[in-house]
Design a protein around this motif. Sequence first.
Motif, PDB file in Angstrom:
ATOM      1  N   MET A   1      90.894  21.846  31.026  1.00 58.68           N
ATOM      2  CA  MET A   1      91.274  21.778  29.618  1.00 58.68           C
ATOM      3  C   MET A   1      90.385  20.777  28.882  1.00 58.68           C
ATOM      4  O   MET A   1      90.054  19.710  29.395  1.00 58.68           O
ATOM      5  CB  MET A   1      92.729  21.347  29.486  1.00 58.68           C
ATOM      6  CG  MET A   1      93.737  22.381  29.946  1.00 58.68           C
ATOM      7  SD  MET A   1      93.973  23.709  28.761  1.00 58.68           S
ATOM      8  CE  MET A   1      94.703  22.820  27.390  1.00 58.68           C
ATOM      9  N   GLU A   2      90.021  21.150  27.670  1.00 58.35           N
ATOM     10  CA  GLU A   2      89.382  20.236  26.730  1.00 58.35           C
ATOM     11  C   GLU A   2      90.127  20.364  25.408  1.00 58.35           C
ATOM     12  O   GLU A   2      89.939  21.327  24.675  1.00 58.35           O
ATOM     13  CB  GLU A   2      87.898  20.571  26.533  1.00 58.35           C
ATOM     14  CG  GLU A   2      87.009  20.145  27.678  1.00 58.35           C
ATOM     15  CD  GLU A   2      85.540  20.338  27.360  1.00 58.35           C
ATOM     16  OE1 GLU A   2      85.247  20.723  26.200  1.00 58.35           O
ATOM     17  OE2 GLU A   2      84.703  20.132  28.256  1.00 58.35           O
ATOM     18  N   GLY A   3      90.999  19.411  25.151  1.00 59.63           N
ATOM     19  CA  GLY A   3      91.866  19.508  23.981  1.00 59.63           C
ATOM     20  C   GLY A   3      92.882  20.604  24.188  1.00 59.63           C
ATOM     21  O   GLY A   3      93.661  20.590  25.146  1.00 59.63           O
ATOM     22  N   GLN A   4      92.885  21.602  23.298  1.00 58.41           N
ATOM     23  CA  GLN A   4      93.812  22.728  23.405  1.00 58.41           C
ATOM     24  C   GLN A   4      93.160  23.979  23.995  1.00 58.41           C
ATOM     25  O   GLN A   4      93.765  25.044  24.001  1.00 58.41           O
ATOM     26  CB  GLN A   4      94.359  23.068  22.001  1.00 58.41           C
ATOM     27  CG  GLN A   4      95.174  21.972  21.359  1.00 58.41           C
ATOM     28  CD  GLN A   4      96.521  21.788  22.028  1.00 58.41           C
ATOM     29  OE1 GLN A   4      97.072  22.725  22.603  1.00 58.41           O
ATOM     30  NE2 GLN A   4      97.057  20.582  21.966  1.00 58.41           N
ATOM     31  N   THR A   5      91.924  23.853  24.493  1.00 60.84           N
ATOM     32  CA  THR A   5      91.165  25.016  24.934  1.00 60.84           C
ATOM     33  C   THR A   5      90.894  24.940  26.433  1.00 60.84           C
ATOM     34  O   THR A   5      90.570  23.866  26.966  1.00 60.84           O
ATOM     35  CB  THR A   5      89.830  25.118  24.170  1.00 60.84           C
ATOM     36  OG1 THR A   5      90.094  25.106  22.766  1.00 60.84           O
ATOM     37  CG2 THR A   5      89.082  26.381  24.545  1.00 60.84           C
ATOM     38  N   ILE A   6      91.013  26.086  27.097  1.00 55.99           N
ATOM     39  CA  ILE A   6      90.654  26.191  28.507  1.00 55.99           C
ATOM     40  C   ILE A   6      89.148  26.421  28.591  1.00 55.99           C
ATOM     41  O   ILE A   6      88.615  27.359  27.988  1.00 55.99           O
ATOM     42  CB  ILE A   6      91.408  27.348  29.184  1.00 55.99           C
ATOM     43  CG1 ILE A   6      92.918  27.147  29.078  1.00 55.99           C
ATOM     44  CG2 ILE A   6      90.995  27.487  30.643  1.00 55.99           C
ATOM     45  CD1 ILE A   6      93.726  28.295  29.663  1.00 55.99           C
ATOM     46  N   THR A   7      88.460  25.575  29.337  1.00 54.88           N
ATOM     47  CA  THR A   7      87.004  25.688  29.459  1.00 54.88           C
ATOM     48  C   THR A   7      86.645  26.569  30.651  1.00 54.88           C
ATOM     49  O   THR A   7      87.288  26.511  31.703  1.00 54.88           O
ATOM     50  CB  THR A   7      86.357  24.312  29.610  1.00 54.88           C
ATOM     51  OG1 THR A   7      86.900  23.671  30.772  1.00 54.88           O
ATOM     52  CG2 THR A   7      86.631  23.455  28.388  1.00 54.88           C
ATOM     53  N   MET A   8      85.605  27.376  30.461  1.00 56.96           N
ATOM     54  CA  MET A   8      85.142  28.306  31.485  1.00 56.96           C
ATOM     55  C   MET A   8      83.622  28.328  31.477  1.00 56.96           C
ATOM     56  O   MET A   8      83.000  27.956  30.484  1.00 56.96           O
ATOM     57  CB  MET A   8      85.667  29.731  31.211  1.00 56.96           C
ATOM     58  CG  MET A   8      87.149  29.833  30.960  1.00 56.96           C
ATOM     59  SD  MET A   8      87.615  31.428  30.230  1.00 56.96           S
ATOM     60  CE  MET A   8      87.096  32.534  31.515  1.00 56.96           C
ATOM     61  N   GLN A   9      83.039  28.780  32.592  1.00 60.84           N
ATOM     62  CA  GLN A   9      81.595  28.995  32.637  1.00 60.84           C
ATOM     63  C   GLN A   9      81.289  30.147  33.583  1.00 60.84           C
ATOM     64  O   GLN A   9      81.916  30.306  34.625  1.00 60.84           O
ATOM     65  CB  GLN A   9      80.851  27.729  33.081  1.00 60.84           C
ATOM     66  CG  GLN A   9      81.097  27.301  34.512  1.00 60.84           C
ATOM     67  CD  GLN A   9      80.266  26.091  34.903  1.00 60.84           C
ATOM     68  OE1 GLN A   9      79.545  25.536  34.061  1.00 60.84           O
ATOM     69  NE2 GLN A   9      80.354  25.669  36.151  1.00 60.84           N
ATOM     70  N   ASP A  10      80.337  30.994  33.152  1.00 56.71           N
ATOM     71  CA  ASP A  10      79.948  32.154  33.947  1.00 56.71           C
ATOM     72  C   ASP A  10      78.988  31.732  35.050  1.00 56.71           C
ATOM     73  O   ASP A  10      77.984  31.063  34.803  1.00 56.71           O
ATOM     74  CB  ASP A  10      79.280  33.202  33.062  1.00 56.71           C
ATOM     75  CG  ASP A  10      80.264  33.861  32.101  1.00 56.71           C
ATOM     76  OD1 ASP A  10      81.457  33.923  32.452  1.00 56.71           O
ATOM     77  OD2 ASP A  10      79.843  34.285  31.008  1.00 56.71           O
ATOM     78  N   VAL A  11      79.302  32.160  36.265  1.00 54.84           N
ATOM     79  CA  VAL A  11      78.419  31.932  37.405  1.00 54.84           C
ATOM     80  C   VAL A  11      77.488  33.132  37.587  1.00 54.84           C
ATOM     81  O   VAL A  11      76.316  32.969  37.919  1.00 54.84           O
ATOM     82  CB  VAL A  11      79.242  31.679  38.680  1.00 54.84           C
ATOM     83  CG1 VAL A  11      78.316  31.392  39.864  1.00 54.84           C
ATOM     84  CG2 VAL A  11      80.228  30.541  38.479  1.00 54.84           C
ATOM     85  N   PHE A  12      77.997  34.346  37.342  1.00 59.29           N
ATOM     86  CA  PHE A  12      77.205  35.570  37.361  1.00 59.29           C
ATOM     87  C   PHE A  12      77.511  36.340  36.088  1.00 59.29           C
ATOM     88  O   PHE A  12      78.636  36.330  35.586  1.00 59.29           O
ATOM     89  CB  PHE A  12      77.534  36.435  38.583  1.00 59.29           C
ATOM     90  CG  PHE A  12      76.971  35.924  39.876  1.00 59.29           C
ATOM     91  CD1 PHE A  12      75.749  36.365  40.348  1.00 59.29           C
ATOM     92  CD2 PHE A  12      77.667  34.995  40.631  1.00 59.29           C
ATOM     93  CE1 PHE A  12      75.231  35.903  41.538  1.00 59.29           C
ATOM     94  CE2 PHE A  12      77.160  34.527  41.822  1.00 59.29           C
ATOM     95  CZ  PHE A  12      75.936  34.977  42.274  1.00 59.29           C
TER      96      PHE A  12
END
Length: 533
Positions: free
Chosen positions: A468-479
């Motif tokens: 979480m960063e503030g009210q947002t769920i953080t994500m990142q693409d690996v592929f």
Amino acid sequence: MNLAERVLAAQKGGRGIPTEPGAPAGPATPARAVTEPGGPVPAAPSAPRDNAPPAPWLPVPESSTQTAPSPTVTWAPPSAKGAQTDDHRLAHRAPAQPVVVETHDALARIKEDAVEQLFERMGSRLNDPNLDETALQGLVQAELNSIIEGGKLPLTARERQRLIREVHDDVLGLGPLQPLIDDKAVTEVMVNGPFRVYVERAGKLTLSQVRFKDEAHVRRIIERIVTKVGRRIDESSPLVDARLEDGSRVNAIIPPLAVSGSTLTIRKFSKDALTVTDMIEKQSLTPEIAELLNACVVARLNIIVSGGTGTGKTTLLNVLSGFIPNDERIVSIEDAVELQLQQDHVVRLESRPPNVEGKGEVTIRDLVKNSLRMRPDRIIVGECRGGEALDMLQAMNTGHDGSLSTIHANTSRDALARLETLVLMAGMDLPLRAIREQVSSAIDVIVQLTRLRDGSRRVTSVTEVHGMEGQTITMQDVFEFDYSAGVGPDGRFLGTIRPTGVRPGFTQKFDDLGIRLSPSVFGTGQLWSGGRH
């Protein structure tokens, strides 16, 4: 004025209208002979041609005086020489072959009679629970041979085999759908009423030549499917989810809800479960993704498989479950048992709809709660579509790591948003931030599947959920799938899924567990283990 009088008047007047008495007659037509009862009428002298446009036809007032008998118009017969020439020409013409149109398959009527006799002879033994499938098939085969021998039908060996097969399918199998179920190239069968049956081959829908006899024939096949798995379908409960013996998914809906007739949808499952090698050959995923997902399952990361309808979520879930070690206890929970788990220590649970009185329903959420008391090492939920999402997230956050499930969503971000919605469907008045914290803490990896326009099913992204960063769920693409490669001449996408070069944070867990990956997984040129080179 009758027809003969009008023709004669046209010949006499030459302008298409009757002439007045005393008017000069027009030239007679040479191709016809006009005869009176008393003899032929002499030809009138030729008169100058009148080139004026023809006047409209006007009715002639009937005269009070008695008229002569109406003349008759006859055609002059051809000469004898011309008749002989025509006969000689026709004699050398080939005789016309009669056109035969086959309007009914003879075997179809014989099959109907054989089915009726078989039902009369077998009676209630067809539904006898004490008879296993092998004994019932032997009994039906013996009775069917007796019917064919008693009828003394003049059938060839090929016709006899076809008749026996079709009657057997109609009585014990799926009737006209049985050849489609046996065809390995067919992946889905869709029945839209008795006369329209569509099939899916290689991701493309086509109209088949299969037909049912009538609406009652379709209903009989549907009832045979659902009764084998303890379900029912009638006007009070006109829709049902069921399965075939091989695990193929079945959905049926009948009138009055299905206006165009009883509708049956069968999503076939391969008799032999697809392996990682099969999916790599079909280009659904790459060896690098397969290696990464294998490591994620062994490291007990919680994985969500996301995708639309028919993208292969259950197939990929089967592949992921194959990475689970054999010494772990697995509890699978589904609406209709579809997973083909290959491990020995597996407990399969299936939900149950309410009975006729509206009682006895057991939901997926009830089974998830009960599975927590069954000492599971892994919990596999076939699909999250309701309030069971909250119980599954709580299980993932309370020591049941390595759980797997699927969800309907178009992207990885949409999958998280839909999880939030499903948690709210549980009826718990939770603040949105609390739900997002549960989701971000429980889910480690989201695998996104997409059915492309060319009919192929591909893994289009593998995404890590950071936190979480503030009210947002953080994500990142690996592929991520490369759409920029375009489409080939055959309509197939030329792109493949490629690593983004980002090393996910869960590689530290790989390092702690001693899980080593090949150097090409994340697009790097060095052999690395966990977060260290």
